[in-house]
Design an enzyme around this catalytic site. Structure first.
Site, PDB file in Angstrom:
ATOM      1  N   ASP A 176       0.866  -1.182   0.000  1.00 36.47           N
ATOM      2  CA  ASP A 176       0.000   0.000   0.000  1.00 36.47           C
ATOM      3  C   ASP A 176       0.902   1.232   0.000  1.00 36.47           C
ATOM      4  O   ASP A 176       1.507   1.568   1.024  1.00 36.47           O
ATOM      5  CB  ASP A 176      -0.906   0.012   1.227  1.00 36.47           C
ATOM      6  CG  ASP A 176      -2.005  -1.050   1.173  1.00 36.47           C
ATOM      7  OD1 ASP A 176      -1.748  -2.145   0.628  1.00 36.47           O
ATOM      8  OD2 ASP A 176      -3.100  -0.794   1.703  1.00 36.47           O
ATOM      9  N   LYS A 239      -6.876   3.447  -3.773  1.00 38.54           N
ATOM     10  CA  LYS A 239      -7.301   3.489  -2.372  1.00 38.54           C
ATOM     11  C   LYS A 239      -7.507   4.927  -1.947  1.00 38.54           C
ATOM     12  O   LYS A 239      -6.705   5.802  -2.271  1.00 38.54           O
ATOM     13  CB  LYS A 239      -6.226   2.807  -1.513  1.00 38.54           C
ATOM     14  CG  LYS A 239      -6.467   2.809  -0.014  1.00 38.54           C
ATOM     15  CD  LYS A 239      -5.347   2.045   0.689  1.00 38.54           C
ATOM     16  CE  LYS A 239      -5.425   2.196   2.199  1.00 38.54           C
ATOM     17  NZ  LYS A 239      -4.322   1.476   2.900  1.00 38.54           N
ATOM     18  N   LYS A 275     -10.268   0.416  -2.784  1.00 36.29           N
ATOM     19  CA  LYS A 275     -10.209   0.220  -1.336  1.00 36.29           C
ATOM     20  C   LYS A 275     -10.502   1.534  -0.620  1.00 36.29           C
ATOM     21  O   LYS A 275      -9.644   2.404  -0.534  1.00 36.29           O
ATOM     22  CB  LYS A 275      -8.835  -0.310  -0.909  1.00 36.29           C
ATOM     23  CG  LYS A 275      -8.684  -0.497   0.614  1.00 36.29           C
ATOM     24  CD  LYS A 275      -7.310  -1.029   0.978  1.00 36.29           C
ATOM     25  CE  LYS A 275      -7.092  -1.050   2.479  1.00 36.29           C
ATOM     26  NZ  LYS A 275      -5.757  -1.568   2.867  1.00 36.29           N
TER      27      LYS A 275
END
Length: 339
Positions: A176, A239, A275
């Site tokens: 991430d 995300k 996400k």
């Protein structure tokens, strides 16, 4: 919203020296190869995207949030949401014991009911990846690691890539990363694009989630542009947030990103996950986001390979609601483990 009623079933990294030059940027897929040929063409493309109607976007997100689901569909939605969680601890006070406990909870969210789905992943800092891998060994729970000088991203590229290498070498299944928001807001889109490409290359077989920190991007138009930069650069997921700022995932910014991945697949054939992270705490919240997915991107994204929740406290509420459906009464927070 029509949902299924059956519950969900249950690398080698690059080893280049940390001071090596970043890999060259690759062309974007298909018809978009020319878009990333230069800073000028990328800027022209991004500023040529349709402007976002903020009022319309927020109204649609609010309207979809009023949908309700009942009985067996609700039970399915709860299990689906549990299976989509990246169970997360990203604190300076994290210890090996806390990470092992988190891993145990990811594998058996409700020790009293082994039919409860596992979470999708646990998400930790790079130095805790090896501990997390041991905690979930032998299961399909993934280990995600934040990287690239999370959460601010204020570091030189070689430092960011070294961060990624450390995480992948320790066994991270997913990375991430945070984008350089300063470069983005200054209009240096090519720098943002090239850093994502470099991180993607360095991540090897690990799937890459690109965090925009939507609360710092100021406008919906910027969120749309950031989404396209991430997808063009090869992100496996886009995300919303780090969870470390005041505004994190919202129905409106998530809806906008879902529209982006839908449109990107329609034009390239490449599917990218989404996400939302930060601020999603209740079952009611989670169901609203699942409705957004179903009604915007479609059922192909209703799977933890393509949609995740970045959360920790959400899991406890989902477990209490699941127990309520099974027993007819709320067990209360004392009956679920505290993260």
């Amino acid at each position: 919203m029509t949902m299924r009623t059956t519950p969900p079933t249950k690398t080698d990294a690059a080893t280049a020296a940390s001071n090596a030059a970043p890999p060259p940027a690759k062309a974007a897929p298909g018809d978009f190869a020319d878009v990333t040929a230069s800073a000028a063409t990328l800027r022209r493309f991004l500023h040529g995207l349709p402007g976002v109607d903020a009022v319309g976007l927020e109204a649609r997100a609010a309207a979809l949030g009023t949908r309700s689901i009942k009985t067996t569909a609700k039970a399915y939605a709860i299990d689906l949401a549990i299976s989509m969680i990246d169970l997360t601890t990203l604190e300076g006070a994290d210890t090996a014991g806390k990470v092992r406990a988190l891993g145990a909870k990811a594998v058996h969210p409700d020790p009293t009911d082994r039919t409860t789905p596992r979470t999708a992943a646990v998400c930790v800092y790079p130095d805790m990846v090896a501990t997390a891998k041991e905690a979930v060994a032998g299961t399909d729970v993934k280990v995600a690691s934040v990287a690239t000088a999370f959460p601010a991203g204020r570091a030189a590229l070689d430092v960011k890539l070294a961060d990624v290498r450390d995480a992948v070498a320790a066994g991270a299944d997913e990375i991430d990363m945070v984008i350089d928001r300063g470069a983005f807001l200054a209009g240096d889109y090519m720098k943002v694009y090239e850093e994502i490409v470099a991180v993607k290359e360095t991540s090897g077989q690990a799937r890459l989630k690109v965090i925009f920190e939507t609360g710092e991007l100021s406008t919906y138009d910027n969120i749309r542009r950031a989404s396209w930069i991430g997808m063009l650069a090869g992100a496996d997921f886009i995300k919303t947030s780090t969870g470390k700022v005041g505004v994190n995932a919202t129905p409106a910014n998530t809806l906008l990103m879902l529209e982006a991945v839908r449109d990107f697949r329609a034009q390239t054939g490449v599917q990218v996950g989404v996400k939302p992270a930060g601020g999603i705490r209740t079952t009611k919240d989670a169901v609203k986001f699942l409705v957004l997915v179903n009604e915007t991107a479609g059922a192909d994204w209703l799977d933890n390979h393509w949609f995740r929740f970045g959360a920790s406290s959400l899991l406890n509420d989902l477990l209490m609601q699941r127990q309520k459906l099974a027993t007819g009464r709320y067990s209360g927070p004392d009956y679920v483990t505290v993260d």
